[in-house]
Design a protein around this motif. Structure first.
Motif, mmCIF file in Angstrom:
data_model
loop_
_atom_site.group_PDB
_atom_site.id
_atom_site.type_symbol
_atom_site.label_atom_id
_atom_site.label_comp_id
_atom_site.label_asym_id
_atom_site.label_seq_id
_atom_site.Cartn_x
_atom_site.Cartn_y
_atom_site.Cartn_z
ATOM 1 N N LEU A 43 0.821 -1.204 0.000
ATOM 2 C CA LEU A 43 0.000 0.000 0.000
ATOM 3 C C LEU A 43 0.859 1.261 0.000
ATOM 4 C CD1 LEU A 43 -2.757 1.302 -0.029
ATOM 5 C CD2 LEU A 43 -2.821 1.081 2.463
ATOM 6 N N VAL A 44 1.908 1.275 0.798
ATOM 7 C CA VAL A 44 2.798 2.443 0.831
ATOM 8 C C VAL A 44 3.457 2.642 -0.534
ATOM 9 C CG1 VAL A 44 4.896 3.408 1.857
ATOM 10 C CG2 VAL A 44 3.162 2.333 3.310
ATOM 11 N N ARG A 45 3.877 1.564 -1.163
ATOM 12 C CA ARG A 45 4.477 1.667 -2.505
ATOM 13 C C ARG A 45 3.454 2.193 -3.514
ATOM 14 N NH1 ARG A 45 8.076 -3.896 -2.923
ATOM 15 N NH2 ARG A 45 9.251 -3.534 -1.001
ATOM 16 N N GLN A 46 2.218 1.717 -3.405
ATOM 17 C CA GLN A 46 1.169 2.203 -4.302
ATOM 18 C C GLN A 46 0.929 3.697 -4.084
ATOM 19 O OE1 GLN A 46 -1.485 -0.970 -2.783
ATOM 20 N NE2 GLN A 46 -2.251 -1.029 -4.882
ATOM 21 N N LEU A 47 0.858 4.113 -2.836
ATOM 22 C CA LEU A 47 0.637 5.521 -2.519
ATOM 23 C C LEU A 47 1.780 6.386 -3.035
ATOM 24 C CD1 LEU A 47 -0.783 4.996 1.063
ATOM 25 C CD2 LEU A 47 -2.057 5.924 -0.889
ATOM 26 N N ASP A 48 3.014 5.931 -2.849
ATOM 27 C CA ASP A 48 4.171 6.665 -3.367
ATOM 28 C C ASP A 48 4.058 6.829 -4.884
ATOM 29 O OD1 ASP A 48 5.345 6.845 -0.840
ATOM 30 O OD2 ASP A 48 6.726 5.172 -1.176
ATOM 31 N N HIS A 49 3.760 5.733 -5.560
ATOM 32 C CA HIS A 49 3.670 5.743 -7.022
ATOM 33 C C HIS A 49 2.538 6.651 -7.504
ATOM 34 C CE1 HIS A 49 3.521 4.368 -11.151
ATOM 35 N NE2 HIS A 49 2.244 4.110 -10.982
ATOM 36 N N LEU A 50 1.340 6.451 -6.956
ATOM 37 C CA LEU A 50 0.192 7.234 -7.416
ATOM 38 C C LEU A 50 0.336 8.711 -7.078
ATOM 39 C CD1 LEU A 50 -2.650 4.702 -6.655
ATOM 40 C CD2 LEU A 50 -1.808 5.407 -8.917
ATOM 41 N N SER A 51 0.994 9.015 -5.984
ATOM 42 C CA SER A 51 1.250 10.417 -5.654
ATOM 43 C C SER A 51 2.074 11.085 -6.747
ATOM 44 C CB SER A 51 1.969 10.519 -4.311
ATOM 45 O OG SER A 51 2.293 11.857 -4.023
ATOM 46 N N GLY A 52 3.124 10.400 -7.200
ATOM 47 C CA GLY A 52 3.949 10.945 -8.283
ATOM 48 C C GLY A 52 3.185 11.099 -9.589
ATOM 49 N N VAL A 53 2.366 10.116 -9.921
ATOM 50 C CA VAL A 53 1.569 10.189 -11.150
ATOM 51 C C VAL A 53 0.595 11.354 -11.067
ATOM 52 C CG1 VAL A 53 -0.164 8.993 -12.539
ATOM 53 C CG2 VAL A 53 1.805 7.723 -11.665
ATOM 54 N N LEU A 54 -0.095 11.488 -9.944
ATOM 55 C CA LEU A 54 -1.069 12.575 -9.792
ATOM 56 C C LEU A 54 -0.397 13.941 -9.843
ATOM 57 C CD1 LEU A 54 -3.368 10.993 -7.074
ATOM 58 C CD2 LEU A 54 -4.017 11.542 -9.440
ATOM 59 N N THR A 55 0.782 14.062 -9.266
ATOM 60 C CA THR A 55 1.516 15.330 -9.317
ATOM 61 C C THR A 55 1.759 15.741 -10.762
ATOM 62 O OG1 THR A 55 2.535 14.966 -7.164
ATOM 63 C CG2 THR A 55 3.658 16.496 -8.653
ATOM 64 N N GLY A 56 2.121 14.769 -11.589
ATOM 65 C CA GLY A 56 2.333 15.047 -13.007
ATOM 66 C C GLY A 56 1.078 15.485 -13.736
ATOM 67 N N LEU A 57 -0.074 15.235 -13.155
ATOM 68 C CA LEU A 57 -1.356 15.622 -13.755
ATOM 69 C C LEU A 57 -1.909 16.923 -13.166
ATOM 70 C CD1 LEU A 57 -3.108 12.126 -13.791
ATOM 71 C CD2 LEU A 57 -1.979 13.287 -15.699
#
Length: 140
Positions: free
Chosen positions: A77-91
């Motif tokens: 879950l922490v890895r998913q949150l880290d990843h999705l946070s970066g993707v969302l920032t790019g959006l």
């Protein structure tokens, strides 16, 4: 100071009287209730906030975790949150966390257009971008 509702609710949601809780995802620290729940939430909120959610996916993170012998309960879950946070920032969005003092992750997606959201609270609890710890001096 920007109000939290302005960042996480659409104009239509605000006009309809929706509360921030209506767009809040609460996940137990150990992980998703169903695989893909977090990515679907992030993509759905990004879309609602007017952003094309193409690429909001955590499949690569899941596949990498399947082959990681050091993975412990809650790590995915922490890895998913880290990843999705970066993707969302790019959006032009941010993954926000409500620090309520529980062992759950209380998550919101906000439209930020590259601005760092600051000074946000929800029901008296600090709301910060994922990966940021609250300053105890500010929030006791």
């Amino acid at each position: 100071m920007t109000e939290l509702a302005e960042l996480v609710l659409t104009a239509d949601e605000r006009a309809a009287g929706a509360d921030v809780d209506a767009v809040l995802l609460v996940l137990d620290w150990s992980g998703e209730d169903e695989p893909g729940q977090l990515a679907a939430f992030a993509a759905g909120r990004a879309r609602a906030l007017g952003t094309d959610p193409t690429g909001v996916d955590d499949g690569a993170v899941r596949r990498a975790a399947e082959n990681d012998p050091t993975l412990e309960r809650g790590d995915l879950l922490v890895r998913q949150l880290d990843h999705l946070s970066g993707v969302l920032t790019g959006l032009g969005c941010a993954l926000l966390t409500v620090f309520s003092g529980t062992d759950s992750y209380e998550l919101l997606v906000a439209r930020t257009d590259g601005r760092e959201p600051t000074g946000l609270t929800h029901q008296g609890c600090p709301v910060l971008p994922w990966g940021t710890e609250p300053d105890p001096a500010l929030y006791g």
